[in-house]
Design a protein around this motif. Structure first.
Motif, mmCIF file in Angstrom:
data_model
loop_
_atom_site.group_PDB
_atom_site.id
_atom_site.type_symbol
_atom_site.label_atom_id
_atom_site.label_comp_id
_atom_site.label_asym_id
_atom_site.label_seq_id
_atom_site.Cartn_x
_atom_site.Cartn_y
_atom_site.Cartn_z
ATOM 1 N N ARG A 115 0.756 -1.379 -0.032
ATOM 2 C CA ARG A 115 0.018 0.068 -0.085
ATOM 3 C C ARG A 115 0.854 1.401 0.000
ATOM 4 O O ARG A 115 0.515 2.382 -0.618
ATOM 5 C CB ARG A 115 -0.917 0.036 1.209
ATOM 6 C CG ARG A 115 -2.071 -1.009 1.213
ATOM 7 C CD ARG A 115 -3.035 -0.769 2.180
ATOM 8 N NE ARG A 115 -2.501 -0.498 3.465
ATOM 9 C CZ ARG A 115 -2.650 -1.736 4.268
ATOM 10 N NH1 ARG A 115 -3.149 -3.042 3.781
ATOM 11 N NH2 ARG A 115 -2.112 -1.864 5.451
ATOM 12 N N TYR A 116 1.859 1.181 0.700
ATOM 13 C CA TYR A 116 2.938 2.404 0.807
ATOM 14 C C TYR A 116 3.612 2.429 -0.509
ATOM 15 O O TYR A 116 3.684 3.568 -1.058
ATOM 16 C CB TYR A 116 3.802 2.116 1.878
ATOM 17 C CG TYR A 116 4.826 3.417 1.938
ATOM 18 C CD1 TYR A 116 4.714 4.575 2.459
ATOM 19 C CD2 TYR A 116 6.176 2.949 1.498
ATOM 20 C CE1 TYR A 116 5.583 5.434 2.405
ATOM 21 C CE2 TYR A 116 7.290 3.776 1.508
ATOM 22 C CZ TYR A 116 6.929 5.277 1.863
ATOM 23 O OH TYR A 116 8.066 6.324 1.939
ATOM 24 N N ASP A 117 4.009 1.374 -1.220
ATOM 25 C CA ASP A 117 4.609 1.858 -2.548
ATOM 26 C C ASP A 117 3.390 2.046 -3.763
ATOM 27 O O ASP A 117 3.870 2.814 -4.529
ATOM 28 C CB ASP A 117 4.853 0.054 -3.154
ATOM 29 C CG ASP A 117 6.295 -0.232 -2.362
ATOM 30 O OD1 ASP A 117 6.903 0.808 -1.858
ATOM 31 O OD2 ASP A 117 6.431 -1.445 -2.106
ATOM 32 N N ASN A 118 2.320 1.553 -3.568
ATOM 33 C CA ASN A 118 1.470 2.035 -4.301
ATOM 34 C C ASN A 118 0.965 3.578 -4.075
ATOM 35 O O ASN A 118 0.648 4.681 -5.119
ATOM 36 C CB ASN A 118 -0.061 1.414 -4.136
ATOM 37 C CG ASN A 118 0.045 0.120 -4.713
ATOM 38 O OD1 ASN A 118 1.099 -0.280 -5.519
ATOM 39 N ND2 ASN A 118 -0.479 -0.942 -4.116
ATOM 40 N N LYS A 119 0.923 3.973 -2.825
ATOM 41 C CA LYS A 119 0.561 5.321 -2.637
ATOM 42 C C LYS A 119 1.874 6.122 -2.930
ATOM 43 O O LYS A 119 1.631 7.275 -3.532
ATOM 44 C CB LYS A 119 0.368 5.442 -0.992
ATOM 45 C CG LYS A 119 0.152 7.024 -0.562
ATOM 46 C CD LYS A 119 -0.102 7.085 0.733
ATOM 47 C CE LYS A 119 -0.331 8.503 1.312
ATOM 48 N NZ LYS A 119 -0.548 8.748 2.839
ATOM 49 N N GLN A 125 3.727 9.733 -9.716
ATOM 50 C CA GLN A 125 2.962 9.961 -10.946
ATOM 51 C C GLN A 125 2.279 11.391 -11.014
ATOM 52 O O GLN A 125 2.285 11.951 -12.005
ATOM 53 C CB GLN A 125 2.015 8.838 -11.097
ATOM 54 C CG GLN A 125 1.481 8.624 -12.557
ATOM 55 C CD GLN A 125 2.459 8.392 -13.538
ATOM 56 O OE1 GLN A 125 3.323 7.784 -13.241
ATOM 57 N NE2 GLN A 125 2.106 9.119 -14.816
ATOM 58 N N LYS A 126 1.640 11.614 -9.820
ATOM 59 C CA LYS A 126 0.981 12.882 -9.761
ATOM 60 C C LYS A 126 1.958 14.147 -9.893
ATOM 61 O O LYS A 126 1.827 15.122 -10.623
ATOM 62 C CB LYS A 126 0.449 12.994 -8.334
ATOM 63 C CG LYS A 126 -0.507 14.319 -8.397
ATOM 64 C CD LYS A 126 -1.306 14.397 -6.984
ATOM 65 C CE LYS A 126 -2.119 15.496 -6.711
ATOM 66 N NZ LYS A 126 -2.835 15.441 -5.492
ATOM 67 N N GLU A 127 3.101 13.918 -9.295
ATOM 68 C CA GLU A 127 4.247 14.998 -9.388
ATOM 69 C C GLU A 127 4.541 15.137 -10.939
ATOM 70 O O GLU A 127 5.038 16.261 -11.510
ATOM 71 C CB GLU A 127 5.530 14.626 -8.615
ATOM 72 C CG GLU A 127 6.375 15.806 -8.311
ATOM 73 C CD GLU A 127 5.919 17.003 -7.907
ATOM 74 O OE1 GLU A 127 6.537 18.125 -7.824
ATOM 75 O OE2 GLU A 127 4.895 16.782 -7.017
ATOM 76 N N ILE A 128 4.900 13.892 -11.586
ATOM 77 C CA ILE A 128 5.266 13.941 -12.942
ATOM 78 C C ILE A 128 4.377 14.580 -13.800
ATOM 79 O O ILE A 128 4.773 15.543 -14.634
ATOM 80 C CB ILE A 128 5.660 12.548 -13.407
ATOM 81 C CG1 ILE A 128 7.044 11.970 -12.568
ATOM 82 C CG2 ILE A 128 5.935 12.638 -14.915
ATOM 83 C CD1 ILE A 128 7.194 10.354 -13.122
ATOM 84 N N GLN A 129 3.039 14.294 -13.596
ATOM 85 C CA GLN A 129 1.957 14.962 -14.287
ATOM 86 C C GLN A 129 1.931 16.498 -14.135
ATOM 87 O O GLN A 129 1.721 17.237 -15.083
ATOM 88 C CB GLN A 129 0.863 14.220 -13.870
ATOM 89 C CG GLN A 129 -0.479 14.776 -14.783
ATOM 90 C CD GLN A 129 -0.381 14.269 -16.263
ATOM 91 O OE1 GLN A 129 0.230 13.437 -16.792
ATOM 92 N NE2 GLN A 129 -0.882 15.000 -17.253
ATOM 93 N N ARG A 130 2.251 16.798 -12.840
ATOM 94 C CA ARG A 130 2.028 18.230 -12.623
ATOM 95 C C ARG A 130 3.215 19.010 -13.441
ATOM 96 O O ARG A 130 3.112 20.119 -13.937
ATOM 97 C CB ARG A 130 2.251 18.549 -11.233
ATOM 98 C CG ARG A 130 2.173 19.931 -10.480
ATOM 99 C CD ARG A 130 2.247 19.999 -9.061
ATOM 100 N NE ARG A 130 3.603 19.765 -8.755
ATOM 101 C CZ ARG A 130 4.594 20.712 -8.740
ATOM 102 N NH1 ARG A 130 4.374 22.032 -9.306
ATOM 103 N NH2 ARG A 130 5.939 20.396 -8.390
ATOM 104 N N GLU A 131 4.495 18.546 -13.325
ATOM 105 C CA GLU A 131 5.473 19.166 -13.949
ATOM 106 C C GLU A 131 5.409 19.101 -15.662
ATOM 107 O O GLU A 131 5.793 19.894 -16.116
ATOM 108 C CB GLU A 131 6.875 18.243 -13.624
ATOM 109 C CG GLU A 131 7.450 18.436 -12.224
ATOM 110 C CD GLU A 131 8.630 17.432 -11.879
ATOM 111 O OE1 GLU A 131 8.994 17.091 -12.753
ATOM 112 O OE2 GLU A 131 9.151 17.718 -10.772
ATOM 113 N N THR A 132 4.759 17.967 -15.963
ATOM 114 C CA THR A 132 4.530 17.881 -17.268
ATOM 115 C C THR A 132 3.703 19.053 -17.980
ATOM 116 O O THR A 132 3.840 19.858 -18.945
ATOM 117 C CB THR A 132 3.792 16.616 -17.586
ATOM 118 O OG1 THR A 132 4.876 15.631 -17.396
ATOM 119 C CG2 THR A 132 3.482 16.495 -19.257
ATOM 120 N N ASP A 133 2.393 19.170 -17.200
ATOM 121 C CA ASP A 133 1.399 20.019 -17.364
ATOM 122 C C ASP A 133 2.019 21.703 -17.153
ATOM 123 O O ASP A 133 1.847 22.399 -18.030
ATOM 124 C CB ASP A 133 0.405 20.104 -16.404
ATOM 125 C CG ASP A 133 -0.350 18.804 -16.464
ATOM 126 O OD1 ASP A 133 -0.133 18.070 -17.310
ATOM 127 O OD2 ASP A 133 -1.414 18.361 -15.545
#
Length: 239
Positions: free
Chosen positions: A114-118, A124-132
């Motif tokens: 669960r920790y790894d998934n979180k 992934q959210k940080e990568i998406q934010r930087e991409t945006d």
């Protein structure tokens, strides 16, 4: 003091607490095992039938701990707990210890998963934010370039001469269609010669005398001034 009661659906166990619980008690619920450990209170039982360990729970109150064991199969149990001798009890404890270790290991693995998934979701959210963010910066740069080009074009348009002021060479078609300019005919050039002018009568212009000058001249002549008989400049001018 321990109170135990059962219904067709569950078994309720109430354990009296003689002092305030200052730390989390050790509670173990397995399909056929129950343990409640909060020193100096220790309660342990081996169940006669299986329970739903996921649906069962324990709640701690101020003066008591309530344990609810949900039965897998509904019905009243003739015997709720197993009666074991000392050797069988020690064997059961060893088996339960191994089972608890295995269960804790699985629980830790699930917690780690669960920790790894979180963590993976956060990355992934940080990568998406930087991409945006990069995409927005790129769009802003492209928009700035377009605006700069538009400004340059407007400046060039203002600096360029207007179409009305441009001079174009006349085309043959335009010259043919234009209205011809009508010039007046020129008279014959007069030759050289002499013009004689004769006056029939003598031209004489009479200029009225100034009254101020006449009175002054009369007073001057009466006083016997020099050249009294000579005409004054004004009289000569009038003549």
């Amino acid at each position: 003091m321990v109170q135990i009661s059962q219904t067709e659906e569950d078994i309720k166990i109430s354990i009296e607490l003689n002092r305030l619980v200052t730390r989390k008690p050790d509670v173990v619920l397995l399909p056929q095992y129950l343990k409640f450990n909060n020193p100096p209170i220790f309660f342990e039982r081996h169940l006669a039938q299986e329970i739903d360990e996921m649906a069962s729970f324990c709640r701690i109150f101020k003066n008591e701990a309530r344990i609810v064991l949900v039965k897998k199969e509904k019905g009243l149990w003739p015997e709720m707990f197993q009666k074991l001798d000392k050797e069988a009890l020690m064997q059961k404890r060893l088996e339960i210890a191994d089972l608890i270790v295995e269960r804790n290991k699985k629980r830790d693995e699930k917690a780690l998963e669960r920790y790894d998934n979180k963590r993976r979701a956060e990355i992934q959210k940080e990568i998406q934010r930087e991409t945006d963010m990069r995409e927005r910066v790129k769009q802003f740069q492209e928009s700035s370039v377009r605006e700069a080009l538009v400004v340059d074009v407007r400046k060039e348009a203002k600096a360029a001469p207007k179409p009305d002021t441009l001079q174009y060479p006349p085309s043959s078609g335009a010259s043919r269609l234009a209205t011809p300019i009508m010039r007046p005919p020129m008279s014959s050039v007069r030759g050289s010669g002499r013009i004689n002018v004769n006056f029939t009568t003598q031209h004489k212009r009479t200029t009225p005398k100034r009254e101020s000058q006449a009175a002054m001249e009369k007073a001057y002549a009466a006083a016997g001034g020099p050249n009294a008989n000579v005409q004054s400049p004004m009289e000569s001018v009038d003549e």
